[in-house]
Design an enzyme around this catalytic site. Structure first.
Site, short mmCIF file in Angstrom:
data_model
loop_
_atom_site.label_atom_id
_atom_site.label_comp_id
_atom_site.label_asym_id
_atom_site.label_seq_id
_atom_site.Cartn_x
_atom_site.Cartn_y
_atom_site.Cartn_z
N PHE A 168 18.98 44.76 52.07
CA PHE A 168 18.34 43.79 52.69
C PHE A 168 18.16 44.23 54.20
CE2 PHE A 168 17.91 40.25 55.52
CZ PHE A 168 17.08 39.35 54.80
N ASP A 181 22.09 50.87 58.86
CA ASP A 181 21.54 49.68 59.22
C ASP A 181 23.07 48.88 59.33
OD1 ASP A 181 21.33 47.00 59.28
OD2 ASP A 181 19.59 46.97 57.92
N LYS A 237 23.03 40.72 65.34
CA LYS A 237 23.82 39.84 64.88
C LYS A 237 25.18 39.34 66.00
CE LYS A 237 22.77 39.41 60.14
NZ LYS A 237 21.98 38.15 60.02
#
Length: 463
Positions: A150, A235, A264
């Site tokens: 993802f 990532d 985030k």
């Protein structure tokens, strides 16, 4: 006339779900009401949420990892208040930003071997930038990603998404984006061998399922990329900034990336921020002439409040030793949950690093439990987890959720501020709910039949 936000919130907070239903996503409201997650949260502090009756909830989602330092941390609030009242010359586009330079100066020493930074607005935007940068720096087209990955939901990021649930209905996606199995070095080597791969982008720990690689996978993947001339892009949008008990998850495996993506937690939970860190030779191949100084950018990517939030977040993590806390308290929580495996047939495995933890459920051995399991799996794969998350919220005020669509895995990604009291809260909640799930028939399985009926009805309507 100044706007009175306190009055607006006080007057209209009870309308939250009605407004969202009318003007935004009705299906989201419908889903929350169906599973009983439609709580009236009015306040957040640290690892906790509070409803209108001032009941306290333990938040094990932390906005999918955004609130690493907890909600409404006073240090981050203070930095933002100072920045907002300083009347800074923000976003003078034909100029450079002081705070972005300071944040890069603070971040880069934590990212081994990387010495240039690009700031943007989100994790997905960081992925998009990485795709562009990789192709520009290598002159190649293909980008590899992993099954079950993802990386975001914008078109480029979605093209690197290993879950068809998110991709279905949005094609055609970008060409030359190809998947390889996670944790399979031979498959990666074969895919790289053609010599036309710009980058291999990988989550060190996959968020959908909390899948952890073999000890040599990431280090060898970096070596294979270097041998074949591809960039090794990591990532760390969810795993970075201390989540796994180290500043980056990749640090657990001593692998050196060519590019690292962050977002985030860097926001402090207030202002969207994303970052792409890379080696200077890569950067210089993209921004290689004065007339290409703005060949890639982002209008709000270096806004002063985002940079201030990042600086304050790093300060809090350092001052409060939150990375060390994530490692120690996470180890304890994993041990508590792992103790559920042997005495409970539904519990198959517990895994994770730091405060990124998965508890996986699977088919039991005894006939009565196996029949109950099959009922839910037939209605909707992964539905069993709702028999855990719903009672956790309703009976124990613990907010959690499944690790991905169609998975029998619950993922915990709480704030890094958890303490021993919170650990006990988690242990007791899971112990009771998991034990109750093994009582067939029982109250939890009454809920199971209701959820199965809802799921079958939804499938019938869709057909």
């Amino acid at each position: 006339m100044p706007i009175d936000m306190n009055a607006i919130l006080a007057d209209r907070s009870a309308e939250k779900y009605d407004l969202y239903d009318r003007h935004l996503n009705s299906q989201m409201v419908r889903m929350l009401k169906t599973i009983g997650f439609d709580r009236g949260y009015v306040r957040g502090k640290g690892a906790y949420l509070y409803d209108r009756e001032d009941n306290r909830y333990l938040d094990l989602l932390s906005g999918f990892g955004v609130f690493a330092v907890g909600r409404n941390h006073p240090t981050v609030i203070g930095a933002l208040q100072q920045t907002l009242t300083a009347e800074l010359p923000n976003l003078v586009q034909m100029d450079v930003s002081l705070l972005s330079g300071l944040l890069a100066e603070r971040l880069l020493p934590k990212l081994r071997g990387l010495d240039k930074m690009f700031f943007c607005n989100s994790g997905a935007e960081a992925v998009e930038a990485a795709m562009k940068f990789s192709r520009a720096a290598t002159g190649r087209d293909r980008i590899l990603f992993c099954d079950h990955a993802f990386h975001g939901l914008t078109y480029g990021a979605l093209s690197l998404n290993g879950d068809d649930h998110f991709r279905d209905g949005f094609g055609p996606l970008l060409p030359y984006c190809e998947s390889v199995p996670f944790n399979d070095l031979m498959a990666l080597d074969r895919a790289l061998a053609a010599g036309d791969v710009a980058a291999f982008i990988v989550e060190p720990i996959q968020g959908k399922g909390v899948n952890i690689p073999d000890d040599d996978y990431l280090r060898e993947a970096a070596r294979l990329c270097k041998r074949h001339g591809a960039l090794f892009v990591v990532d760390e949008i969810q795993t970075g900034i201390g989540r796994t008990g180290k500043f980056l998850a990749i640090d657990h495996w001593d692998a050196e990336p060519d590019m690292v993506l962050l977002a985030k937690a860097l926001s402090g939970g207030f202002v969207p921020v994303g970052a792409v860190a890379m080696k200077k030779p890569t950067f210089n191949k993209i921004f290689d002439r004065m007339d290409r100084a703005v060949v890639h950018g982002s209008t709000f990517g270096k806004t002063d409040i985002a940079m201030a939030a990042g600086l304050a977040t790093l300060q809090v993590i350092e001052d409060e030793k939150l990375i060390e806390n994530a490692a120690s308290i996470g180890e304890g929580i994993r041990a508590d949950l792992a103790a559920l495996v042997e005495p409970h047939e539904f519990v198959k495995a517990v895994r994770g690093k730091g405060l990124m933890i998965a508890i996986e459920f699977g088919t039991p051995k005894s006939l009565s439990l196996k029949a109950a399991w099959a009922l839910l799996e037939q209605a909707n794969k992964g539905l069993f987890c709702q028999l855990i998350t719903i009672p956790l919220l309703k009976q124990h005020r613990i907010l959690s959720q499944v690790a991905g669509y169609g998975m029998n895995v619950i993922k915990l990604i709480p704030p890094l501020t958890l303490n021993e009291e919170d650990r006990t809260w988690i242990r007791r909640g899971f112990e009771q709910v998991v034990a109750d799930s093994h009582r067939v028939p029982g109250a939890i399985w009454d809920l199971g039949r209701t959820l199965a009926a809802h799921s079958l009805k939804a499938r019938s309507s869709a057909a």
